[in-house]
Motif scaffolding. Structure first.
Motif, PDB file in Angstrom:
ATOM      1  N   GLY A 121       0.810  -1.216   0.000  1.00 28.21           N
ATOM      2  CA  GLY A 121       0.000   0.000   0.000  1.00 28.21           C
ATOM      3  C   GLY A 121       0.838   1.259   0.000  1.00 28.21           C
ATOM      4  O   GLY A 121       0.428   2.285  -0.562  1.00 28.21           O
ATOM      5  N   GLY A 122       2.025   1.207   0.609  1.00 27.11           N
ATOM      6  CA  GLY A 122       2.900   2.373   0.629  1.00 27.11           C
ATOM      7  C   GLY A 122       3.466   2.711  -0.726  1.00 27.11           C
ATOM      8  O   GLY A 122       3.500   3.877  -1.128  1.00 27.11           O
ATOM      9  N   TRP A 123       3.898   1.678  -1.459  1.00 26.93           N
ATOM     10  CA  TRP A 123       4.447   2.028  -2.774  1.00 26.93           C
ATOM     11  C   TRP A 123       3.363   2.293  -3.810  1.00 26.93           C
ATOM     12  O   TRP A 123       3.579   3.057  -4.763  1.00 26.93           O
ATOM     13  N   LEU A 124       2.171   1.729  -3.611  1.00 28.72           N
ATOM     14  CA  LEU A 124       1.050   2.148  -4.455  1.00 28.72           C
ATOM     15  C   LEU A 124       0.712   3.620  -4.187  1.00 28.72           C
ATOM     16  O   LEU A 124       0.434   4.390  -5.121  1.00 28.72           O
ATOM     17  N   ALA A 125       0.743   4.006  -2.909  1.00 28.35           N
ATOM     18  CA  ALA A 125       0.477   5.398  -2.553  1.00 28.35           C
ATOM     19  C   ALA A 125       1.532   6.319  -3.157  1.00 28.35           C
ATOM     20  O   ALA A 125       1.224   7.426  -3.615  1.00 28.35           O
ATOM     21  N   ARG A 126       2.782   5.859  -3.169  1.00 28.79           N
ATOM     22  CA  ARG A 126       3.846   6.674  -3.774  1.00 28.79           C
ATOM     23  C   ARG A 126       3.599   6.880  -5.260  1.00 28.79           C
ATOM     24  O   ARG A 126       3.797   7.977  -5.809  1.00 28.79           O
ATOM     25  N   LEU A 127       3.161   5.819  -5.949  1.00 25.52           N
ATOM     26  CA  LEU A 127       2.861   5.944  -7.372  1.00 25.52           C
ATOM     27  C   LEU A 127       1.725   6.943  -7.604  1.00 25.52           C
ATOM     28  O   LEU A 127       1.765   7.730  -8.558  1.00 25.52           O
ATOM     29  N   LEU A 147      12.347   0.469  -3.274  1.00 29.73           N
ATOM     30  CA  LEU A 147      13.514   0.331  -4.141  1.00 29.73           C
ATOM     31  C   LEU A 147      13.471  -0.939  -4.983  1.00 29.73           C
ATOM     32  O   LEU A 147      14.156  -1.032  -6.006  1.00 29.73           O
ATOM     33  N   ASP A 148      12.672  -1.925  -4.547  1.00 32.38           N
ATOM     34  CA  ASP A 148      12.504  -3.157  -5.312  1.00 32.38           C
ATOM     35  C   ASP A 148      11.313  -3.926  -4.761  1.00 32.38           C
ATOM     36  O   ASP A 148      11.465  -4.758  -3.860  1.00 32.38           O
ATOM     37  N   PRO A 149      10.115  -3.679  -5.280  1.00 35.38           N
ATOM     38  CA  PRO A 149       8.929  -4.369  -4.756  1.00 35.38           C
ATOM     39  C   PRO A 149       9.016  -5.885  -4.837  1.00 35.38           C
ATOM     40  O   PRO A 149       8.407  -6.580  -4.012  1.00 35.38           O
ATOM     41  N   LEU A 150       9.772  -6.412  -5.794  1.00 31.36           N
ATOM     42  CA  LEU A 150       9.911  -7.859  -5.911  1.00 31.36           C
ATOM     43  C   LEU A 150      11.025  -8.395  -5.027  1.00 31.36           C
ATOM     44  O   LEU A 150      11.328  -9.588  -5.049  1.00 31.36           O
ATOM     45  N   GLY A 151      11.624  -7.516  -4.234  1.00 30.88           N
ATOM     46  CA  GLY A 151      12.675  -7.933  -3.307  1.00 30.88           C
ATOM     47  C   GLY A 151      12.133  -8.329  -1.956  1.00 30.88           C
ATOM     48  O   GLY A 151      12.907  -8.584  -1.024  1.00 30.88           O
ATOM     49  N   ALA A 152      10.798  -8.382  -1.821  1.00 32.03           N
ATOM     50  CA  ALA A 152      10.185  -8.836  -0.565  1.00 32.03           C
ATOM     51  C   ALA A 152      10.503 -10.311  -0.354  1.00 32.03           C
ATOM     52  O   ALA A 152      11.092 -10.980  -1.216  1.00 32.03           O
ATOM     53  N   PHE A 180       4.610  -8.247 -13.455  1.00 32.74           N
ATOM     54  CA  PHE A 180       5.920  -8.743 -13.088  1.00 32.74           C
ATOM     55  C   PHE A 180       6.973  -8.532 -14.162  1.00 32.74           C
ATOM     56  O   PHE A 180       8.153  -8.336 -13.852  1.00 32.74           O
ATOM     57  N   THR A 181       6.563  -8.587 -15.421  1.00 32.10           N
ATOM     58  CA  THR A 181       7.565  -8.540 -16.478  1.00 32.10           C
ATOM     59  C   THR A 181       7.197  -7.640 -17.651  1.00 32.10           C
ATOM     60  O   THR A 181       8.042  -7.351 -18.486  1.00 32.10           O
ATOM     61  N   GLY A 182       5.963  -7.220 -17.750  1.00 30.37           N
ATOM     62  CA  GLY A 182       5.511  -6.498 -18.931  1.00 30.37           C
ATOM     63  C   GLY A 182       5.546  -4.993 -18.788  1.00 30.37           C
ATOM     64  O   GLY A 182       6.183  -4.440 -17.884  1.00 30.37           O
ATOM     65  N   ASN A 188       5.719   1.132 -13.893  1.00 31.48           N
ATOM     66  CA  ASN A 188       5.600   1.436 -12.470  1.00 31.48           C
ATOM     67  C   ASN A 188       6.942   1.407 -11.753  1.00 31.48           C
ATOM     68  O   ASN A 188       7.160   2.193 -10.819  1.00 31.48           O
ATOM     69  N   ILE A 189       7.854   0.540 -12.161  1.00 28.93           N
ATOM     70  CA  ILE A 189       9.197   0.552 -11.570  1.00 28.93           C
ATOM     71  C   ILE A 189       9.906   1.863 -11.895  1.00 28.93           C
ATOM     72  O   ILE A 189      10.590   2.457 -11.045  1.00 28.93           O
ATOM     73  N   LYS A 190       9.737   2.342 -13.109  1.00 24.75           N
ATOM     74  CA  LYS A 190      10.331   3.624 -13.487  1.00 24.75           C
ATOM     75  C   LYS A 190       9.738   4.758 -12.657  1.00 24.75           C
ATOM     76  O   LYS A 190      10.463   5.647 -12.192  1.00 24.75           O
TER      77      LYS A 190
END
Length: 272
Positions: A121-127, A147-152, A180-182, A188-190
């Protein structure tokens, strides 16, 4: 032999993580929060009606932030849930819905809104804040690996990937492989790596005892970073979080009140 031991080690680590982050253990923090002085408001008008949008973590709904909502109400803020369900949907679609709620809550409260998000929810809020800084007075992220949502923790990522596979079978309301890859992931990572606008001060709360989101991934370089001693699941129930958030929220509330009255707000500092 090493090959045989590896699955056992992974299983053991998963069990230890689950034990540390069990929801029932997190709930044991509630009495400690209730006894802490931070739970009792010194000024019930401190928030001067500032709107706050609460965004739950992955797999949780708005009710998971009920205590945060009660704490805010007691101080004169106007909290509202994000209404994104259990936060398991497509990233872009969820940010669209958060943006719509921001617009609605800003209209209801007559000014910009603070967003408080836990974990995903925090990084969605940041977006959402990157997309619509005109609607956001401030941003608070709790245990959010921006810094890396998939690093959880791998267990959490595996669950998310299972949901994406179920989405390909036609089950609605879930994140899909594109997250995840598209293009959805790339876009969103950018956006997550982009600087927060100077008019959006931010607080990133992290814990070295977090067994889900590695604390290093929660250190947003464009936010004020504050450490607490909490599990990931229990961070929204930890008194130290409220101790850290209280003065910053009060300052943002005063700034918004001044902005609405036409006075200068002094919001040029990113840490304000």
């Amino acid at each position: 032999m090493l090959t045989l031991l590896q699955p056992a080690r992974e299983a053991g680590e998963t069990i230890r993580t689950a034990a540390r982050e069990h929801l029932l253990l997190a709930l044991l923090d509630i009495p400690r929060l209730m006894r802490h002085p931070i739970w009792r408001p010194e000024d019930p008008e401190e928030g001067v009606g500032l709107g706050v949008l609460l965004v739950p973590g992955f797999g949780f709904g708005d009710r998971s932030l009920t205590l945060a909502s009660a704490w805010l109400k007691a101080r004169g803020y106007r909290p509202a849930g994000s209404r994104i369900g259990f936060n398991v949907g497509c990233t872009t679609e969820l940010v669209d819905r958060i943006e719509a709620r921001l617009e609605q809550h800003a209209e209801e409260t007559g000014g910009r809104v603070v967003i408080i998000g836990q974990s995903r929810g925090g990084w969605l809020a940041r977006l959402a804040a990157i997309r619509r800084p005109d609607l956001v007075r401030g941003l608070v992220m709790l245990g959010s690996p921006v810094l890396d949502p998939l690093g959880a923790h791998p267990k959490v990522v595996r669950v998310a990937r299972v949901l994406a596979r179920l989405s390909t079978l036609g089950i609605p309301g879930l994140m899909d492989l594109d997250c995840f890859t598209g293009p959805c992931y790339d876009e969103n990572i950018k956006a997550l790596a982009a600087p927060l606008p100077p008019e959006v001060p931010a607080l990133a709360v992290y814990s070295r005892e977090d067994a889900i989101a590695p604390w290093q991934l929660c250190l947003d370089p464009y936010a004020e970073c504050v450490e607490v001693r909490s599990t990931h699941t229990g961070m929204g129930l930890d008194p130290d979080f409220y101790v850290a958030a209280a003065p910053r929220l009060a300052r943002w509330a005063r700034d918004e009140a001044r902005a609405q009255s036409g006075e200068p707000t002094g919001e040029l500092s990113q840490a304000s």
